[in-house]
Design a protein around this motif. Structure first.
Motif, PDB file in Angstrom:
ATOM      1  N   ARG A  89       3.820  -2.168 -17.021  1.00 61.28           N
ATOM      2  CA  ARG A  89       3.334  -2.000 -15.654  1.00 61.28           C
ATOM      3  C   ARG A  89       3.693  -0.594 -15.180  1.00 61.28           C
ATOM      4  NH1 ARG A  89       6.130  -6.216 -12.165  1.00 61.28           N
ATOM      5  NH2 ARG A  89       4.565  -5.724 -10.574  1.00 61.28           N
ATOM      6  N   PHE A  90       2.833  -0.004 -14.342  1.00 61.26           N
ATOM      7  CA  PHE A  90       3.060   1.379 -13.944  1.00 61.26           C
ATOM      8  C   PHE A  90       2.829   1.629 -12.459  1.00 61.26           C
ATOM      9  CE2 PHE A  90      -1.186   0.706 -15.639  1.00 61.26           C
ATOM     10  CZ  PHE A  90      -2.016   1.203 -14.636  1.00 61.26           C
ATOM     11  N   VAL A  91       2.556   0.576 -11.695  1.00 60.57           N
ATOM     12  CA  VAL A  91       2.268   0.759 -10.276  1.00 60.57           C
ATOM     13  C   VAL A  91       2.445  -0.576  -9.553  1.00 60.57           C
ATOM     14  CG1 VAL A  91      -0.205   0.245 -10.524  1.00 60.57           C
ATOM     15  CG2 VAL A  91       0.560   1.722  -8.661  1.00 60.57           C
ATOM     16  N   ASP A  92       2.797  -0.497  -8.272  1.00 56.37           N
ATOM     17  CA  ASP A  92       2.819  -1.672  -7.408  1.00 56.37           C
ATOM     18  C   ASP A  92       1.379  -2.116  -7.168  1.00 56.37           C
ATOM     19  OD1 ASP A  92       2.851  -3.461  -5.302  1.00 56.37           O
ATOM     20  OD2 ASP A  92       4.190  -2.279  -4.025  1.00 56.37           O
ATOM     21  N   GLU A  93       1.020  -3.260  -7.688  1.00 57.62           N
ATOM     22  CA  GLU A  93      -0.379  -3.702  -7.664  1.00 57.62           C
ATOM     23  C   GLU A  93      -0.885  -4.076  -6.270  1.00 57.62           C
ATOM     24  OE1 GLU A  93       1.392  -4.889 -11.711  1.00 57.62           O
ATOM     25  OE2 GLU A  93       2.008  -5.033  -9.597  1.00 57.62           O
ATOM     26  N   SER A  94      -0.024  -4.114  -5.284  1.00 60.59           N
ATOM     27  CA  SER A  94      -0.447  -4.511  -3.934  1.00 60.59           C
ATOM     28  C   SER A  94      -0.994  -3.354  -3.115  1.00 60.59           C
ATOM     29  CB  SER A  94       0.728  -5.143  -3.178  1.00 60.59           C
ATOM     30  OG  SER A  94       1.700  -4.166  -2.834  1.00 60.59           O
ATOM     31  N   VAL A  95      -0.893  -2.132  -3.614  1.00 61.28           N
ATOM     32  CA  VAL A  95      -1.357  -0.981  -2.835  1.00 61.28           C
ATOM     33  C   VAL A  95      -2.878  -0.906  -2.877  1.00 61.28           C
ATOM     34  CG1 VAL A  95       0.795   0.269  -3.254  1.00 61.28           C
ATOM     35  CG2 VAL A  95      -1.173   0.653  -4.767  1.00 61.28           C
ATOM     36  N   ASP A  96      -3.456  -0.021  -2.053  1.00 63.49           N
ATOM     37  CA  ASP A  96      -4.910   0.078  -1.972  1.00 63.49           C
ATOM     38  C   ASP A  96      -5.494   0.552  -3.306  1.00 63.49           C
ATOM     39  OD1 ASP A  96      -5.713   3.224  -1.704  1.00 63.49           O
ATOM     40  OD2 ASP A  96      -3.743   2.828  -0.835  1.00 63.49           O
ATOM     41  N   TYR A  97      -6.728   0.132  -3.565  1.00 63.29           N
ATOM     42  CA  TYR A  97      -7.300   0.409  -4.882  1.00 63.29           C
ATOM     43  C   TYR A  97      -7.757   1.845  -5.064  1.00 63.29           C
ATOM     44  CZ  TYR A  97     -11.595  -1.493  -2.529  1.00 63.29           C
ATOM     45  OH  TYR A  97     -12.612  -1.798  -1.672  1.00 63.29           O
ATOM     46  N   LYS A  98      -7.771   2.625  -3.994  1.00 67.89           N
ATOM     47  CA  LYS A  98      -8.010   4.057  -4.162  1.00 67.89           C
ATOM     48  C   LYS A  98      -6.764   4.719  -4.749  1.00 67.89           C
ATOM     49  CE  LYS A  98      -9.413   8.123  -1.472  1.00 67.89           C
ATOM     50  NZ  LYS A  98      -9.847   8.602  -0.149  1.00 67.89           N
ATOM     51  N   THR A  99      -5.597   4.307  -4.281  1.00 66.58           N
ATOM     52  CA  THR A  99      -4.342   4.803  -4.859  1.00 66.58           C
ATOM     53  C   THR A  99      -4.217   4.351  -6.307  1.00 66.58           C
ATOM     54  OG1 THR A  99      -3.223   4.816  -2.706  1.00 66.58           O
ATOM     55  CG2 THR A  99      -1.824   4.760  -4.666  1.00 66.58           C
TER      56      THR A  99
END
Length: 483
Positions: free
Chosen positions: A270-280
């Protein structure tokens, strides 16, 4: 160059922004020409998922959804990192109810209300977007509007400091369209404009190109040539969630991560918090091997699929062979080309974090923007959807005021020139909330139609007093969907 007769309003671009402005203006009694660069109407809007963001709607009330304009504003500011032009957001909120009702009056049905990127309440209203566009265009022509396909706007015409028309390149040569009340640029972003992407966001050239075929930045360039200001150009980013073989037949974007999935790279990490906006997410995934991230989930998330609803339609994606399925995590990894041992360990760590036995390794605490409880990935069968960043649109462009008038680099209005939809900047700021793209197109389409109608009415009053030859005014200003 041949010259057409002059219209009250010339609208360039036939996506939701241009179509709304053209239909509203025609229904208010203006003579309107709608110019479309390609052979088909709809632009990027016709390729979108059909989500509109509104608050305080009957659909929300019927489902017991708690939302408000104040929360909506707070969410947009948070998503945009408070870099949005607040005056544009306030104009949206002040006019959203009338726009919603205008769409409903034109037969638009919202078939689903859901939470998605940037929202802390379920305010994404989904409609069959191609039907919406077709209905509005039908009503536009019924109101006397003229449609001109394969008419590419190439330059704006001015009389003194005022824009008075636009030259279009057509199959029969260049044609001048005069505009008594102004020219409306609704030409979309530059998702297919390689030259502009090289200038403003060269790293995004690695994303899958998408959006309307006409989205090469024509409107932006024409306004820029007249000194228009620019906003949000440093925030260009593709949207995460589309299969590497995504086509143009339907809107293939899956956000299983807002339903309970995790995202891993080919190494199983995993490499990112999946709850952030999908543009990020779209920006971050470009740094991973092959620009690829796998949405990994189990039978519980698979059961949340809603056929025909963009972002949630796992059924169709599995049927066309874009989703891997297996009875164990290890078998899933082998089928998808992910490191098996690493994925098994990643899922185990995630499940431990969900159970409260450890801290989540990427700091995730919810499903989407502070909302929703995390779910363990523990129920077979298991699924993986390989996805990349899709350059749907650029969410930046020329600066406008709350009336939709283009303003120059000094903040002064360029008279006779309007811009709406994805050719504009300032609204989204650093990131994007689902539904606010189509939403702002419809809202500001109505705002511009009313503003142009009002200006033409004022011209008529001057004519009545002075006897000077001035343009005819609309006879139904009240028909435009703006508060």
């Amino acid at each position: 160059m041949s010259v057409t007769h002059t219209f009250d309003l010339v609208v360039v671009g036939s996506g939701i922004a241009g179509q709304t402005a053209a239909t509203a203006a025609a229904e208010a009694g203006l003579s309107v020409a709608l110019l479309e660069k390609t052979e088909k109407l709809g632009g990027s809007s016709a390729m979108s998922g059909g989500w509109f963001a509104f608050s305080g709607t009957p659909e929300q009330s019927e489902q017991g959804i708690e939302d408000s304009a104040e929360l909506f504003l707070s969410d947009m500011l948070e998503a945009g990192e408070h870099l949005n032009d607040r005056a544009l957001l306030e104009a949206y909120l002040a006019n959203q109810e009338n726009t919603y009702r205008w769409l409903k009056d034109h037969g638009v049905q919202f078939r689903e209300v859901e939470i998605s990127s940037g929202m802390s309440a379920r305010r994404g209203h989904n409609a069959a977007i191609k039907d919406v566009l077709a209905t509005l265009h039908r009503d536009f022509e019924a109101a006397g509007g003229e449609t001109h396909l394969e008419h590419r706007a190439v330059r704006l015409v001015r009389d003194g400091d005022r824009v008075t028309g636009v030259v279009a390149d057509t199959p029969d040569g260049e044609v001048l369209f005069g505009a008594r009340g102004g020219v409306v640029l609704a030409t979309g972003g530059f998702s297919r404009g390689t030259d502009l992407l090289k200038i403003f966001a060269p790293e995004q050239l690695a994303a899958i190109p998408y959006g309307g075929k006409g989205n090469t930045g024509d409107g932006l360039k024409m306004a820029w040539k007249l000194g228009a200001g620019m906003a949000d150009m440093s925030f260009v980013s593709a949207t995460y969630g589309s299969h590497p073989e995504t086509g143009e037949e339907f809107h293939e974007l899956l956000t299983a991560y807002y339903m309970g999935a995790i995202i891993v790279n080919k190494d199983g990490r995993r490499f990112v918090d999946e709850s952030v906006d999908y543009k990020t997410l779209g920006r971050v995934v470009l740094d991973e091997p092959e620009g690829l991230g796998f949405e990994v989930f189990d039978a519980k998330v698979r059961a949340k699929s809603h056929r025909g609803i963009p972002l949630k339609d796992i059924d169709t994606l599995e049927e066309i062979g874009h989703v891997f399925r297996a009875d164990t995590i290890e078998e899933l990894a082998e089928a998808a080309g992910i490191d098996p041992d690493a994925l098994v360990q990643t899922v185990a760590r995630y499940n431990a974090a969900v159970a409260g036995e450890a801290e989540d390794e990427v700091g995730r605490t919810n499903l989407c923007n502070g909302v929703g409880d995390l779910l363990p990935i523990d129920t077979a069968p298991y699924y993986a959807y390989p996805a990349k960043a899709l350059m749907t649109t650029t969410y930046c462009g020329v600066t406008i005021n709350p009336s939709g008038q283009v303003v120059d680099v000094d903040g002064d209005v360029i008279e006779g020139l309007y811009a709406i939809g994805e050719v504009t900047g300032g609204f989204h700021g650093a990131a994007y909330m689902t539904g606010t793209s189509l939403g702002k197109g419809a809202v500001f389409g109505g705002i511009v139609a009313r503003h142009a109608a009002g200006r033409l009415t004022a011209d008529r009053l001057v004519t009545d007093r002075t006897g000077a030859a001035e343009p005819a005014a609309p006879d139904r200003v009240d028909a435009v969907p703006v508060a």
